[in-house]
Write an enzyme that holds these catalytic residues in place. Structure first.
Site, PDB file in Angstrom:
ATOM      1  N   ALA A   1       1.465  12.756 -10.965  1.00 43.83           N
ATOM      2  CA  ALA A   1       1.202  12.482 -12.293  1.00 43.83           C
ATOM      3  C   ALA A   1      -0.294  12.384 -12.419  1.00 43.83           C
ATOM      4  CB  ALA A   1       1.951  11.251 -12.192  1.00 43.83           C
TER       5      ALA A   1
ATOM      6  N   ASP B   1       1.721   2.838  -3.186  1.00 42.24           N
ATOM      7  CA  ASP B   1       2.458   3.861  -3.289  1.00 42.24           C
ATOM      8  C   ASP B   1       2.734   4.654  -2.102  1.00 42.24           C
ATOM      9  OD1 ASP B   1       3.592   5.984  -5.135  1.00 42.24           O
ATOM     10  OD2 ASP B   1       1.587   7.234  -5.320  1.00 42.24           O
TER      11      ASP B   1
END
Length: 293
Positions: free
Chosen positions: A19, A140
């Site tokens: 992303a 993450d």
């Protein structure tokens, strides 16, 4: 942070995308060594780069001094001014040929041995303990951010970058996976180091299953899949500082974790449940309790 171009590094191949941009394998023109280049575009102001970005990069550079065996090395940082309002920050990491996702895909049936899973988990937790002891949340953690060398050495990557990325808009339409996010992150409430422990638990289960444990396509769907296994928290355990109501979910009772991870050993069940119970004080989720305890 060096204000320089990345001309020293010659891109060789695209090795990943997400992303926040593309990751390239590159060659250091001076040493001939292969590296991994990861870039993010940062909005600049009249004083240059935001102080928060400078602090995060400085922290990553400081951790490099410890040369931890389970942490990927940050070798260089380059900042290139693109416009008056934007700077491209490129982080240069040591290059490792495969991540845990690729590693698991290559494992032949019937899968990893218990001893190999134990070794991988020990290295993963050792690296994570190092980050947490230095006040760094990964935020993450997922198989794509866990590198595995040809010798079986585990190295955590992309730690500390989540906070840099979160301040800026994504560069591509790629959706960030929700599969390893803890309930408190999904509910957007306050969180701390237990969010990484939750992700570790999901990855631990995946080492046995060779496929993700919870595969939601939205925050609500992801939470629903989690609650279907560990049960819906009681009303008095639901955090008060979130917009998502408990009424959005149907009542669920805890299910045996072995229904989801039938390959796991009895000791593995105990360890996995510890991981899935390690959440912040804002939301204490009830997990399946073995009758043998």
């Amino acid at each position: 942070m060096a204000q320089e171009s990345t001309v020293q590094y010659e891109p060789v191949a695209e090795i990943g995308g997400g992303a926040y941009g593309t990751v390239y394998k590159a060659r250091d023109r001076d040493s001939g060594q292969f590296v991994a280049l990861k870039s993010v575009r940062v909005q600049t102001n009249q004083d240059g780069l935001p102080l928060s970005t400078v602090r995060e990069v400085a922290l990553l550079k400081r951790l490099e001094q410890f040369d931890h065996p389970n942490i990927v090395r940050l070798m260089d940082v380059c900042a290139t001014l693109r416009t008056d309002q934007e700077t491209k920050v490129t982080l240069v990491f040591e290059h490792v040929d495969q991540d845990l996702r690729t590693y698991l895909e290559k494992v032949p049936a019937p899968g990893l041995s218990i001893d190999r899973i134990r070794d991988l988990m020990q290295q993963l937790l050792c690296g994570l303990a190092f980050l947490h002891s230095n006040r760094v949340l990964h935020r993450d953690l997922k198989p794509e951010n866990i590198l595995v060398t040809s010798r079986g050495q585990v190295k955590l990557a992309d730690f500390g970058l989540a906070r840099i990325y979160s301040c800026h808009m994504a560069l591509t339409p790629v959706v960030v996976t929700l599969w390893y996010r803890s309930p408190e992150v999904l509910l957007q409430t306050t969180y701390a180091t237990p969010v990484d422990i939750w992700s570790t638990g999901c990855i631990f289960a995946e080492m046995f299953r060779r496929k993700p444990l919870f595969c939601g396509d939205s925050e609500v769907d992801q939470l629903g899949k989690i609650f279907a296994v560990i049960g819906l928290p009681a009303e008095d355990e639901w955090p008060t500082d979130v917009t998502l109501s408990r009424q959005n979910f149907s009542p669920q009772t805890p299910q045996p974790i072995t229904d989801c991870v039938p390959e796991i050993s009895e000791k593995g069940v105990e360890l996995l449940l510890v991981r899935l119970r390690s959440l912040s004080l804002h939301i204490q989720l009830q997990c399946y309790q073995s009758k043998k305890q």
